[in-house]
Design an enzyme around this catalytic site. Structure first.
Site, PDB file in Angstrom:
ATOM      1  N   SER A 222       0.827  -1.206   0.000  1.00 19.39           N
ATOM      2  CA  SER A 222       0.000   0.000   0.000  1.00 19.39           C
ATOM      3  C   SER A 222       0.858   1.252   0.000  1.00 19.39           C
ATOM      4  CB  SER A 222      -0.883   0.000   1.247  1.00 19.39           C
ATOM      5  OG  SER A 222      -0.063  -0.038   2.386  1.00 19.39           O
ATOM      6  N   GLU A 302      -6.623  -2.839  -8.879  1.00 17.78           N
ATOM      7  CA  GLU A 302      -7.598  -2.634  -7.789  1.00 17.78           C
ATOM      8  C   GLU A 302      -7.275  -1.430  -6.918  1.00 17.78           C
ATOM      9  OE1 GLU A 302      -8.908  -7.270  -7.012  1.00 17.78           O
ATOM     10  OE2 GLU A 302      -7.405  -6.347  -5.731  1.00 17.78           O
ATOM     11  N   PRO A 303      -7.345  -0.231  -7.458  1.00 18.09           N
ATOM     12  CA  PRO A 303      -7.068   0.933  -6.613  1.00 18.09           C
ATOM     13  C   PRO A 303      -8.229   1.240  -5.666  1.00 18.09           C
ATOM     14  CG  PRO A 303      -7.749   1.649  -8.793  1.00 18.09           C
ATOM     15  CD  PRO A 303      -7.736   0.138  -8.825  1.00 18.09           C
ATOM     16  N   GLY A 304      -7.928   1.530  -4.425  1.00 21.85           N
ATOM     17  CA  GLY A 304      -8.952   1.969  -3.470  1.00 21.85           C
ATOM     18  C   GLY A 304      -8.598   3.375  -3.012  1.00 21.85           C
ATOM     19  N   ARG A 346      -5.626   5.351  11.501  1.00 19.36           N
ATOM     20  CA  ARG A 346      -4.410   5.114  10.720  1.00 19.36           C
ATOM     21  C   ARG A 346      -3.155   5.709  11.385  1.00 19.36           C
ATOM     22  NH1 ARG A 346      -3.380   6.876   6.352  1.00 19.36           N
ATOM     23  NH2 ARG A 346      -2.179   5.114   5.587  1.00 19.36           N
ATOM     24  N   CYS A 377      -9.575   7.701  25.445  1.00 18.44           N
ATOM     25  CA  CYS A 377      -8.743   7.434  26.617  1.00 18.44           C
ATOM     26  C   CYS A 377      -7.508   6.634  26.221  1.00 18.44           C
ATOM     27  CB  CYS A 377      -9.567   6.700  27.662  1.00 18.44           C
ATOM     28  SG  CYS A 377     -10.917   7.721  28.221  1.00 18.44           S
ATOM     29  N   GLU A 378      -6.665   7.217  25.420  1.00 16.47           N
ATOM     30  CA  GLU A 378      -5.449   6.592  24.904  1.00 16.47           C
ATOM     31  C   GLU A 378      -4.478   7.718  24.621  1.00 16.47           C
ATOM     32  OE1 GLU A 378      -4.134   3.578  23.657  1.00 16.47           O
ATOM     33  OE2 GLU A 378      -5.854   2.579  24.552  1.00 16.47           O
TER      34      GLU A 378
HETATM   35  C1  PLP Z   1      -6.158  -7.421  -2.607  1.00 16.50           C
HETATM   36  C2  PLP Z   1      -6.217  -5.951  -2.463  1.00 16.50           C
HETATM   37  N1  PLP Z   1      -6.524  -5.200  -3.525  1.00 16.50           N
HETATM   38  C3  PLP Z   1      -6.591  -3.857  -3.450  1.00 16.50           C
HETATM   39  C4  PLP Z   1      -6.345  -3.206  -2.265  1.00 16.50           C
HETATM   40  C5  PLP Z   1      -6.468  -1.704  -2.245  1.00 16.50           C
HETATM   41  O1  PLP Z   1      -5.303  -1.073  -1.872  1.00 16.50           O
HETATM   42  P1  PLP Z   1      -5.245   0.531  -1.940  1.00 16.50           P
HETATM   43  O2  PLP Z   1      -6.440   1.044  -1.265  1.00 16.50           O
HETATM   44  O3  PLP Z   1      -3.977   0.871  -1.223  1.00 16.50           O
HETATM   45  O4  PLP Z   1      -5.211   0.878  -3.398  1.00 16.50           O
HETATM   46  C6  PLP Z   1      -5.993  -3.938  -1.122  1.00 16.50           C
HETATM   47  C7  PLP Z   1      -5.708  -3.251   0.140  1.00 16.50           C
HETATM   48  O5  PLP Z   1      -5.380  -3.784   1.149  1.00 16.50           O
HETATM   49  C8  PLP Z   1      -5.928  -5.353  -1.219  1.00 16.50           C
HETATM   50  O6  PLP Z   1      -5.628  -6.102  -0.167  1.00 16.50           O
END
Ligand code: PLP
Length: 455
Positions: A222, A302-304, A346, A377-378
């Site tokens: 990541s 697979e961008p998130g 995070r 409380c941390e």
């Molecule tokens: C299998 C897989 N694909 C995609 C992602 C998305 O990663 P990001 O949000 O950093 O693009 C993750 C994040 O943990 C993942 O485990």
């Protein structure tokens, strides 16, 4: 005392534009996003609140779709998912990656086309797998030999075929600018290529009626800023892909290189844009396929974070300001806000860096090094470890933190029985509630023993 990368701003009122969603700007010191002043948003919906910039989210989704036009872009729902997001992702022509029955239920509720959904997870239950097969999920990313057995039994029982990919580990772990390439990866996901497990998994899947092997899937980490780690992983994955073709006689039609593309949380970060990523990743795959003399598989990613991360900010209200003496005659301002590790874990979990700005007024005061902390409380309940904030910051000021779209609301908790903030989308001067604020009734709804107290 201040981290090396953090510079004192020339103007403490100014936004560092590339950390914010594209519509964010200040008018007389008041932050506006999507044409909505955050002061109005808080007056209407309270604080804290996540502010989701719809135009920015759609623009980033579209940028990935257009840059990877010959490939499929699966939005990684784990970064942040709700039915509105699923709908936007569908409208922008992306596919969707989910990793639990819960995320799948959101996709279903949003009427997301199931053939464009991929289901991940290292320990999917029988129920989750059965549901995925029944509703026609497009691909299941298989993570273990136990799962192969489960899927074989389920497809037999249901008389259906499941299209699957194999999650493989290439011995590459990448975070930010660093990546490590080893023979092994000591972690829970996927089948190791170097141990032979990945090849054995391909042999078993291709030998199982009811399972159709689409290809291999690799996700290396990541917050990655360059493609060097992807290059090493892709070579290793395509070596396996070629071996499967040679020794099992199956030419896999697809390849997924995962997500992990970095975003700018602070001025330290310098992310690539989707167009650049597309050029580099496509080149890596095509050159490797050419040198191995194999057909180029259909690519997916697979961008998130890179889509939703910069599209949201969190607005808090300042509740206390405290000057704390440090060694050497120094001091630090502790600015406490009305949220914290329950809406952004995070910083505590990964040591992540964020930035912040006063969002409700202009100030002529000087800047001083400050720490933004939450109400939990941390002592590790830190939202922004180091930031220059005005010395006149005071109770009642609104403070906004950019880049909180990914893994903040989705990892939010009710620690200390704090209620999770709402997500308010803003666009063209309009605001709408995407997720409402939790209530004390929500919090107490699962406390079934409460009835005993009342009776
Ligand atoms: C299998 C897989 N694909 C995609 C992602 C998305 O990663 P990001 O949000 O950093 O693009 C993750 C994040 O943990 C993942 O485990």
């Amino acid at each position: 005392m201040r981290p090396e990368w953090l510079r004192e701003p020339a103007d403490v009122n100014a936004l560092v534009a590339h950390l914010w969603s594209t519509t964010a700007h200040k008018v007389d010191g008041v932050l506006e996003v999507g044409g909505v002043a955050v002061t109005d948003l808080v007056a209407t919906h309270g604080s804290p609140a996540y502010v989701l910039d719809e135009a920015d989210f759609r623009r980033r989704a579209r940028a990935f779709r257009d840059a990877f036009a010959g490939a499929d872009v699966y939005y990684a729902g784990k970064a942040f998912l709700c039915t509105t997001i699923a709908r936007w992702i569908n409208e922008e022509g992306l596919c969707l990656d989910v990793c639990t029955g819960g995320e799948l239920a959101v996709a279903e509720r949003a009427d997301f086309p199931m053939e464009r959904v991929g289901l991940h997870g290292n320990n999917k239950s029988l129920g989750e797998l059965a549901k995925a097969i029944e509703i026609g999920v497009g691909r299941i990313i298989v993570d273990s030999f136990d799962e192969i057995d489960r899927l074989a039994a389920l497809t037999r029982e249901l008389g259906r075929t499941a299209r699957v990919m194999l999650r493989v580990t290439a011995g590459v772990e990448a975070h930010t600018h660093e990546f490590i390439a080893t023979a092994h990866e000591d972690q829970k996901f996927g089948f190791s290529i170097s141990s032979g497990d990945a090849f054995e998994a391909a042999r078993r899947v291709t030998g199982t009626d009811g399972l159709e092997l689409l290809g291999l899937h690799s996700h290396i980490g990541s917050q990655i800023f360059d493609t060097a780690g992807f290059e090493v992983a892709t070579r290793r994955v395509l070596a396996l892909h070629a071996r499967i073709s040679d020794e099992i006689g199956v030419a896999l039609p697809q390849l997924d290189l995962g997500g992990g593309f970095g975003i700018a949380y602070t001025t330290q970060d310098d992310p690539s844009d989707p167009a650049q990523l597309a050029i580099e990743l496509t080149k890596i795959v095509t050159e490797e396929c050419r040198s191995r003399e194999i057909p180029v598989p259909h690519l997916s990613i697979e961008p998130g974070r890179a889509i939703v991360g910069p599209a949201m900010c969190t607005v808090y209200e300042v509740g206390t300001v405290k000057e704390v003496a440090l060694d050497g005659g120094h001091s630090r301002a502790y600015v406490s806000v009305d949220g914290g590790m329950s809406d952004n874990i995070r910083t505590a979990l990964y040591g992540a860096d964020y930035s912040a700005t006063v969002a409700s007024r202009v100030t002529g005061a000087e800047a001083r090094l400050s720490r933004v902390v939450g109400k939990h409380c941390e002592s590790g309940d830190i939202v922004v470890r180091d930031e220059f904030l005005p010395v006149d910051i005071q109770v009642g000021d609104l403070l906004a933190v950019p880049g909180t779209g990914a893994y903040c609301r989705s990892m939010a908790s009710n620690y200390n029985h704090v209620l999770r903030p709402p997500v308010i989308s803003v666009n063209d001067g309009e605001m709408s509630v995407v997720l409402r604020r939790e209530t004390l009734d929500d919090l107490l709804a699962t406390d079934v023993a409460m009835g005993d107290l009342e009776s």
